[in-house]
Design a protein around this motif. Structure first.
Motif, PDB file in Angstrom:
ATOM      1  N   ALA A 244       0.476  -1.089  -0.024  1.00 38.08           N
ATOM      2  CA  ALA A 244       0.217  -0.123  -0.129  1.00 38.08           C
ATOM      3  C   ALA A 244       0.964   1.542   0.224  1.00 38.08           C
ATOM      4  CB  ALA A 244      -0.624   0.201   1.037  1.00 38.08           C
ATOM      5  N   ALA A 245       2.122   1.487   0.336  1.00 42.13           N
ATOM      6  CA  ALA A 245       2.274   2.442   0.725  1.00 42.13           C
ATOM      7  C   ALA A 245       3.526   2.440  -0.319  1.00 42.13           C
ATOM      8  CB  ALA A 245       4.000   2.279   1.734  1.00 42.13           C
ATOM      9  N   GLY A 246       3.651   1.731  -0.982  1.00 42.19           N
ATOM     10  CA  GLY A 246       4.977   1.746  -2.751  1.00 42.19           C
ATOM     11  C   GLY A 246       3.649   2.041  -3.131  1.00 42.19           C
ATOM     12  N   ALA A 247       2.944   1.588  -3.725  1.00 41.00           N
ATOM     13  CA  ALA A 247       1.554   1.771  -4.350  1.00 41.00           C
ATOM     14  C   ALA A 247       0.797   3.739  -4.166  1.00 41.00           C
ATOM     15  CB  ALA A 247       0.256   1.430  -4.776  1.00 41.00           C
ATOM     16  N   ALA A 248       1.021   4.334  -2.815  1.00 41.09           N
ATOM     17  CA  ALA A 248       0.638   4.961  -3.093  1.00 41.09           C
ATOM     18  C   ALA A 248       1.754   6.538  -2.935  1.00 41.09           C
ATOM     19  CB  ALA A 248      -0.068   5.832  -1.205  1.00 41.09           C
ATOM     20  N   ARG A 249       3.702   6.030  -2.141  1.00 44.34           N
ATOM     21  CA  ARG A 249       4.272   7.206  -2.180  1.00 44.34           C
ATOM     22  C   ARG A 249       5.721   6.557  -2.616  1.00 44.34           C
ATOM     23  NH1 ARG A 249       5.731   6.790   2.895  1.00 44.34           N
ATOM     24  NH2 ARG A 249       4.038   5.980   4.029  1.00 44.34           N
ATOM     25  N   ASP A 252       8.667   8.564  -3.695  1.00 46.12           N
ATOM     26  CA  ASP A 252       8.870  10.030  -2.326  1.00 46.12           C
ATOM     27  C   ASP A 252       9.876   9.006  -1.408  1.00 46.12           C
ATOM     28  OD1 ASP A 252       8.142  11.966  -3.640  1.00 46.12           O
ATOM     29  OD2 ASP A 252       5.542  11.967  -3.379  1.00 46.12           O
ATOM     30  N   ILE A 253       9.239   7.492  -1.234  1.00 48.73           N
ATOM     31  CA  ILE A 253      10.446   6.578  -0.200  1.00 48.73           C
ATOM     32  C   ILE A 253      11.690   5.913  -0.707  1.00 48.73           C
ATOM     33  CG2 ILE A 253      10.244   4.749   0.522  1.00 48.73           C
ATOM     34  CD1 ILE A 253       6.716   4.848   0.600  1.00 48.73           C
ATOM     35  N   ALA A 279       7.434  -7.682  -4.755  1.00 47.66           N
ATOM     36  CA  ALA A 279       7.520  -7.727  -6.338  1.00 47.66           C
ATOM     37  C   ALA A 279       6.679  -6.605  -7.235  1.00 47.66           C
ATOM     38  CB  ALA A 279       7.679  -9.411  -6.630  1.00 47.66           C
ATOM     39  N   GLY A 280       7.423  -6.715  -8.226  1.00 43.76           N
ATOM     40  CA  GLY A 280       6.332  -5.737  -9.322  1.00 43.76           C
ATOM     41  C   GLY A 280       6.684  -4.397  -9.084  1.00 43.76           C
ATOM     42  N   HIS A 281       7.172  -3.875  -7.717  1.00 42.30           N
ATOM     43  CA  HIS A 281       6.975  -2.577  -7.442  1.00 42.30           C
ATOM     44  C   HIS A 281       6.675  -1.801  -8.870  1.00 42.30           C
ATOM     45  CE1 HIS A 281      11.734  -2.462  -7.837  1.00 42.30           C
ATOM     46  NE2 HIS A 281      11.165  -3.389  -7.214  1.00 42.30           N
ATOM     47  N   GLY A 282       7.730  -1.699  -9.638  1.00 40.28           N
ATOM     48  CA  GLY A 282       7.890  -0.470 -10.907  1.00 40.28           C
ATOM     49  C   GLY A 282       8.889   0.530 -10.220  1.00 40.28           C
ATOM     50  N   LEU A 283       9.715   0.215  -9.255  1.00 42.57           N
ATOM     51  CA  LEU A 283      11.016   1.621  -9.106  1.00 42.57           C
ATOM     52  C   LEU A 283      12.152   1.691  -9.376  1.00 42.57           C
ATOM     53  CD1 LEU A 283       8.784   1.659  -5.197  1.00 42.57           C
ATOM     54  CD2 LEU A 283       8.756   3.253  -7.361  1.00 42.57           C
ATOM     55  N   ARG A 288      17.355   3.197 -10.474  1.00 45.08           N
ATOM     56  CA  ARG A 288      18.545   3.478 -10.432  1.00 45.08           C
ATOM     57  C   ARG A 288      18.952   5.181 -11.252  1.00 45.08           C
ATOM     58  NH1 ARG A 288      16.743  -0.622 -13.963  1.00 45.08           N
ATOM     59  NH2 ARG A 288      17.611  -2.564 -13.343  1.00 45.08           N
ATOM     60  N   GLN A 289      18.351   5.481 -11.312  1.00 44.56           N
ATOM     61  CA  GLN A 289      18.187   6.994 -10.822  1.00 44.56           C
ATOM     62  C   GLN A 289      19.015   7.761 -10.348  1.00 44.56           C
ATOM     63  OE1 GLN A 289      15.279   8.747 -13.424  1.00 44.56           O
ATOM     64  NE2 GLN A 289      14.654   7.108 -15.072  1.00 44.56           N
ATOM     65  N   GLY A 290      18.122   7.872  -9.168  1.00 45.48           N
ATOM     66  CA  GLY A 290      18.465   8.155  -7.908  1.00 45.48           C
ATOM     67  C   GLY A 290      19.862   8.339  -6.911  1.00 45.48           C
ATOM     68  N   ILE A 291      20.390   6.620  -7.386  1.00 43.61           N
ATOM     69  CA  ILE A 291      21.635   6.129  -6.959  1.00 43.61           C
ATOM     70  C   ILE A 291      22.931   6.858  -7.574  1.00 43.61           C
ATOM     71  CG2 ILE A 291      21.947   3.627  -8.567  1.00 43.61           C
ATOM     72  CD1 ILE A 291      22.773   5.172  -4.205  1.00 43.61           C
ATOM     73  N   ALA A 292      22.381   7.153  -8.575  1.00 41.12           N
ATOM     74  CA  ALA A 292      23.353   7.713  -9.846  1.00 41.12           C
ATOM     75  C   ALA A 292      23.630   8.960  -9.938  1.00 41.12           C
ATOM     76  CB  ALA A 292      23.309   7.187 -11.571  1.00 41.12           C
TER      77      ALA A 292
END
Length: 486
Positions: A244-249, A252-253, A279-283, A288-292
């Protein structure tokens, strides 16, 4: 390659160095223990003042040795001052002595009750091992030293080899504040080992690696008279994101998670080392972009950068692990490039060797397929300093209750991040093994003083022979719990 054993002459020299410091501490112990609480508090406030008066000079030397950044170091000096002031307040309030008085009761059954008066007393001289990553807050005048002095214990500090000049300077600039022998600084690993086995030392505080801490813990327990060893060692600090948290934000997390992982180049004991995502979080692109986008930065020393690169390479080469982002190693041998790896909860259960701390700006993302898959994996994690849950309060109430029960840590964080440890009375900075060697105690917050004290009960002792806090006149004006009352 194993470290060569020290020569007998070298070993005896280290032991002599430790013995000189502990002899001075032993001589200072009775007077410090008997010092009235207002005077003891003034010593702590004097140390805080000395740090503040010399902050610019101290921060400059610390920056030369640690490369942590002047702004960060000045902030750490302020935190160290706050810790000293907090313990001065604790001492002045007097409740830390935990005074209990049970008056005699001749009518008690099955037998008359004698007069029993109990309080905590200082253990005596203690040893404190400085940490590499906090050259002020966990060093010569850090929380371990401040809490031990508050308890009435002289301290011998084993300086960290990452900031030796700073350690000596800190001691020199505060020398006029303390009586002789109350605080000493020694150097060298073998001298540190000698401290742990010196019969004068009554307890040890340590913040550092699991391997180093475990070795010293073994020494403390192998003495003819084993002593308490309060070691803060290693912690994975898992972060769990509910569906639920992954889908909502989720985005941002992820953004805040990367900021927490790379804060201070990942050189915090509370750095989140594991991120659990459905699984399947789509993030993955966000990860990748954030850590790079995070640039490599200097680590505290060659020993840390070497260990970081080696541990990261071993984890990345594991067949159960897939890199999300691995940058080329920086040209600066002391720098560390941020990295993210990923695997599944099922693989973690099958390969427990993946659950190892990588001290630096790297973390492992673990995907789970169901609540049971997640919970089964959490039950396999070693104890930690912290565990974090990102959830949605209404949707996740039952799941969060199950997660809270499954996570073994000294501090549970809700919808926040574990980096940053508040110096408060309620803070618990500790946790089950291997986070610490003594999960009952904290190294941060006012309760840290309890590590350096032990209870003594006085039965039918004449009034004039009782310690002042136990006397009816209560000349120290400390809180007294009488006959089980408040």
């Amino acid at each position: 390659m194993p470290t060569p054993a020290p020569s007998p002459d070298g070993a005896s020299a280290h032991a002599r160095t430790a013995a000189r410091a502990t002899a001075q501490a032993r001589a200072a112990a009775p007077a410090l223990a008997a010092l009235p609480l207002p005077a003891r508090a003034r010593l702590l406030r004097g140390l805080s003042h000395a740090l503040g008066e010399n902050a610019v000079h101290l921060a400059a030397v610390a920056e030369e040795e640690t490369r942590l950044g002047t702004e960060r170091l000045r902030g750490e000096i302020r935190r160290t001052q706050a810790q000293l002031e907090m313990f001065a307040d604790v001492v002045e309030a007097g409740a830390f002595l935990d005074v209990m008085i049970d008056p005699p009761d001749p009518a008690a059954r099955p037998a008359p009750r004698p007069d029993i008066r109990r309080m905590l007393v200082p253990l005596g001289p203690v040893a404190v091992f400085s940490a590499s990553n906090f050259p002020f807050a966990f060093s010569v005048l850090g929380g371990d030293t401040a809490s031990a002095l508050a308890a009435g214990c002289p301290v011998v500090v084993k300086a960290h080899e990452g900031h030796p000049r700073l350690s000596d300077l800190t001691r020199e600039l505060t020398a006029a504040t303390l009586p002789a022998g109350v605080l000493s600084v020694v150097h060298g690993r073998e001298t540190g080992r000698s401290l742990v086995t010196d019969p004068v030392i009554r307890a040890v505080g340590f913040t550092g690696s699991t391997s180093g801490g475990r070795a010293l813990f073994g020494l403390a327990n192998s003495r003819p008279d084993p002593i308490p060893f309060y070691g803060e060692l290693g912690s994975l600090n898992p972060v769990v994101v509910t569906p639920a948290a992954g889908a909502a934000r989720g985005a941002d997390i992820v953004r805040a998670y990367i900021a927490s992982v790379t804060l201070g180049q990942g050189q915090f004991c509370t750095k989140p080392g594991l991120l659990f995502l459905p699984a399947g979080h789509g993030l993955e692109d966000h990860l990748r972009q954030g850590i790079a986008a995070v640039q490599p930065g200097p680590l505290l020393g060659d020993w840390i950068s070497t260990a970081y690169r080696a541990t990261l390479a071993e984890l990345a080469a594991h067949p159960a692990v897939r890199p999300l982002h691995l940058a080329e190693e920086p040209d600066d041998p002391r720098a560390g490039a941020p990295a993210l790896l990923t695997t599944s909860a099922e693989e973690v259960r099958a390969c427990p060797e993946l659950l190892r701390e990588c001290f630096g700006p790297a973390s492992l993302v673990i995907t789970y397929t169901s609540a049971d898959d997640l919970l089964d994996t959490l039950h396999t994690l070693p104890g930690g300093l912290t565990a974090t849950i990102h959830g949605q309060e209404r949707e996740d109430e039952l799941l969060v209750r199950r997660l809270s029960a499954a996570l073994s840590a000294g501090r549970l964080v809700w919808n926040g991040w574990p980096t940053g440890v508040a110096v408060t009375a309620a803070m618990h900075h500790g946790g089950p093994w291997p986070a610490t060697t003594s999960p009952l105690h904290t190294s941060v917050g006012s309760r840290a003083v309890a590590r350096w004290m032990r209870p003594v009960a006085y039965q039918n002792m004449p009034e004039e022979l009782l310690p002042e806090p136990l006397q009816r006149a209560n000349p120290w004006n400390v809180p007294q719990q009488v006959d089980g009352g408040p």
